[in-house]
Design an enzyme around this catalytic site. Sequence first.
Site, PDB file in Angstrom:
ATOM      1  N   CYS A   1     -58.238  83.404  68.359  1.00 43.66           N
ATOM      2  CA  CYS A   1     -59.398  83.480  69.249  1.00 43.66           C
ATOM      3  C   CYS A   1     -59.285  84.707  70.159  1.00 43.66           C
ATOM      4  O   CYS A   1     -59.405  85.833  69.689  1.00 43.66           O
ATOM      5  CB  CYS A   1     -59.542  82.175  70.029  1.00 43.66           C
ATOM      6  SG  CYS A   1     -61.174  81.958  70.779  1.00 43.66           S
ATOM      7  N   TYR A   2     -59.040  84.556  71.453  1.00 45.68           N
ATOM      8  CA  TYR A   2     -58.876  85.710  72.341  1.00 45.68           C
ATOM      9  C   TYR A   2     -57.779  86.625  71.815  1.00 45.68           C
ATOM     10  O   TYR A   2     -57.897  87.856  71.891  1.00 45.68           O
ATOM     11  CB  TYR A   2     -58.547  85.239  73.759  1.00 45.68           C
ATOM     12  CG  TYR A   2     -58.374  86.368  74.757  1.00 45.68           C
ATOM     13  CD1 TYR A   2     -59.468  86.871  75.449  1.00 45.68           C
ATOM     14  CD2 TYR A   2     -57.122  86.936  74.997  1.00 45.68           C
ATOM     15  CE1 TYR A   2     -59.328  87.909  76.365  1.00 45.68           C
ATOM     16  CE2 TYR A   2     -56.966  87.974  75.910  1.00 45.68           C
ATOM     17  CZ  TYR A   2     -58.072  88.453  76.583  1.00 45.68           C
ATOM     18  OH  TYR A   2     -57.935  89.492  77.478  1.00 45.68           O
TER      19      TYR A   2
ATOM     20  N   GLU B   1     -54.625  75.130  65.539  1.00 48.29           N
ATOM     21  CA  GLU B   1     -53.675  74.193  66.139  1.00 48.29           C
ATOM     22  C   GLU B   1     -54.290  72.838  66.474  1.00 48.29           C
ATOM     23  O   GLU B   1     -53.555  71.877  66.727  1.00 48.29           O
ATOM     24  CB  GLU B   1     -53.062  74.808  67.409  1.00 48.29           C
ATOM     25  CG  GLU B   1     -54.001  74.989  68.580  1.00 48.29           C
ATOM     26  CD  GLU B   1     -54.779  76.296  68.567  1.00 48.29           C
ATOM     27  OE1 GLU B   1     -55.264  76.704  69.639  1.00 48.29           O
ATOM     28  OE2 GLU B   1     -54.902  76.913  67.490  1.00 48.29           O
TER      29      GLU B   1
ATOM     30  N   SER C   1     -32.056  56.772  85.691  1.00 52.49           N
ATOM     31  CA  SER C   1     -33.133  55.905  86.189  1.00 52.49           C
ATOM     32  C   SER C   1     -33.488  54.808  85.204  1.00 52.49           C
ATOM     33  O   SER C   1     -34.143  53.839  85.565  1.00 52.49           O
ATOM     34  CB  SER C   1     -34.383  56.744  86.463  1.00 52.49           C
ATOM     35  OG  SER C   1     -34.945  57.218  85.245  1.00 52.49           O
ATOM     36  N   GLY C   2     -33.088  54.961  83.948  1.00 52.06           N
ATOM     37  CA  GLY C   2     -33.515  54.036  82.916  1.00 52.06           C
ATOM     38  C   GLY C   2     -34.734  54.525  82.179  1.00 52.06           C
ATOM     39  O   GLY C   2     -35.159  53.922  81.195  1.00 52.06           O
ATOM     40  N   GLY C   3     -35.328  55.650  82.637  1.00 50.79           N
ATOM     41  CA  GLY C   3     -36.453  56.252  81.948  1.00 50.79           C
ATOM     42  C   GLY C   3     -35.983  57.038  80.736  1.00 50.79           C
ATOM     43  O   GLY C   3     -34.780  57.236  80.520  1.00 50.79           O
ATOM     44  N   VAL C   4     -36.929  57.527  79.951  1.00 56.87           N
ATOM     45  CA  VAL C   4     -36.602  58.215  78.705  1.00 56.87           C
ATOM     46  C   VAL C   4     -35.773  59.466  78.967  1.00 56.87           C
ATOM     47  O   VAL C   4     -34.716  59.669  78.354  1.00 56.87           O
ATOM     48  CB  VAL C   4     -37.889  58.587  77.935  1.00 56.87           C
ATOM     49  CG1 VAL C   4     -37.549  59.355  76.661  1.00 56.87           C
ATOM     50  CG2 VAL C   4     -38.690  57.343  77.600  1.00 56.87           C
ATOM     51  N   ASP C   5     -36.233  60.330  79.871  1.00 54.58           N
ATOM     52  CA  ASP C   5     -35.594  61.632  80.055  1.00 54.58           C
ATOM     53  C   ASP C   5     -34.153  61.510  80.534  1.00 54.58           C
ATOM     54  O   ASP C   5     -33.235  62.100  79.954  1.00 54.58           O
ATOM     55  CB  ASP C   5     -36.405  62.484  81.035  1.00 54.58           C
ATOM     56  CG  ASP C   5     -37.828  62.713  80.570  1.00 54.58           C
ATOM     57  OD1 ASP C   5     -38.079  62.564  79.353  1.00 54.58           O
ATOM     58  OD2 ASP C   5     -38.692  63.020  81.406  1.00 54.58           O
ATOM     59  N   SER C   6     -33.932  60.747  81.612  1.00 57.51           N
ATOM     60  CA  SER C   6     -32.573  60.642  82.148  1.00 57.51           C
ATOM     61  C   SER C   6     -31.661  59.908  81.171  1.00 57.51           C
ATOM     62  O   SER C   6     -30.463  60.215  81.080  1.00 57.51           O
ATOM     63  CB  SER C   6     -32.581  59.935  83.509  1.00 57.51           C
ATOM     64  OG  SER C   6     -32.922  58.573  83.388  1.00 57.51           O
ATOM     65  N   SER C   7     -32.196  58.956  80.415  1.00 57.30           N
ATOM     66  CA  SER C   7     -31.384  58.221  79.440  1.00 57.30           C
ATOM     67  C   SER C   7     -30.919  59.135  78.314  1.00 57.30           C
ATOM     68  O   SER C   7     -29.764  59.088  77.881  1.00 57.30           O
ATOM     69  CB  SER C   7     -32.179  57.048  78.866  1.00 57.30           C
ATOM     70  OG  SER C   7     -32.522  56.123  79.878  1.00 57.30           O
TER      71      SER C   7
END
Length: 513
Positions: free
Chosen positions: A82-83, A171, A223-229
């Site tokens: 495009c651009y 895309e 924290s138990g979240g995805v990223d820190s786990s």
Amino acid sequence: MIGEWIGIIDYGSQYTQLIARRVRELNVYCEILRFDTTAASLAARKPLGLILSGGPASVSVENAPRCDPALFDLGIPVLGICYGMQLMAQTLGGTVRPGDRREYGKATIQRLEAGGLLDGLSERADVWMSHGDQVLTLPPDFIALAHTPTCPVAAMAHLEKNLYGLQFHPEVVHTPQGKQILRNFLFDACACRGDWTMSHFISESTAAIRERVGSDHVLCGLSGGVDSSVVAALLHRAIGEQLHCVFVDNGLLRHGEAETVETLFGEAFGIDLHVARAGDLFLDRLRGVVDPEQKRKIIGATFIDVFSEKARNLGEVRYLAQGTLYPDVIESVSPLGGPSVTIKSHHNVGGLPDDLHFELIEPLRELFKDEVRLLGRELGLPSELVDRQPFPGPGLAVRIVGEVTPERVTLLQQADLRVQEEIRKLPNHLDVWQSFAVLLPIQSVGVMGDGRTYENVAAVRAVQSLDGMTADWYRLPYETLESISSRIINEVQGINRVVYDISSKPPATIEWE
């Protein structure tokens, strides 16, 4: 650490990150770069190819973002979208003008040349357009590969130099054969091997972490979240006992969450896990507070106090690990605003006291969220953790509208548990970005048995989203809504009415506070 890679020059398109995701889905590593990246800096890093993104500007505007003309003399394939195509054409001697008709949305291209970039496409193919300008005359030695009734050059190429341009967006999902075009560019034009896999990432990352850390120790806030786990699991694989995790139980987690984290990481994984049971402290400091912003500040400050105390007790630790992701890195630099401009910082543990001097380790900073989930699976984390929904840092405090008390936390935990259990029964439950219960600061009249009740109201929220920036309310089946309502009212003493939130973001937010 990275071998073969593709550079994506960002001209401000809303789809730039999507280009990167599509490239990585084809197992090719890529990085998003500023529009003013020089050819000399790229030559030093040896990319196998470049993609010039779309953008909202017009190349005919005086202050439109330009590119280093030497990019096209690096001897590597370049694809302008495009651009990016218009910029390539103008820079190399073609002309660009506003089209007689703007094209936004679905269009059908007619292929003019077989093979090459459009190899494998139908002679007529549906694509997604979003442009006002178009290439009027081709640069020297370029040929047109495709056109539409209103766009004479929908695709172009300089076959000898491997320079390509697409007026449409390959895309997006609305270009059904777009992935085939990107595949042709990456594997035929750029000769990529396609070895960007999570197992490859693990082997390279663990080696790099070991080399950097040496005999020193690393602290990770879990924290138990995805990223820190995933950070914890990756670091543990790399350095074993040199990793120390601190988990702060603030008393505002979902039902059974603290026990799950402790069992999984402390017992199953054998990580050196230090649990700070600080629920009473958090709830004491929140007593009487109803303003949501004040809640967040109190919880943030209390977290830092508790985390810092645990960190000091660990002794000499040199590094702090954080779950910074690639979108965080991208958002921290303005792509079109001159020198690097910090828009926002992304620190999981910010504002630590001055006496805690850590060097940061961010092993996920090259990954998108979906790649982090793939990495977690490769590291052996269970699905219920890897596919976990986003959860706010302040926890249930921002899902309790009004004062946060121990009794209201318990009430919401029990209501939320029923929401999670019923939604997990859906065969397509992973399509739900977030689902949860909210405890409202009102009571309503009800009848249970033969008696009158005057009890709490719970709201149920379920949304679908790609990134949390926008979201639409999820059309849960009536049967699921009925089960959720029935279970909460019959099984959670203290709630006699359930309502369903059908607002989208914007104008509402996903969380209630």
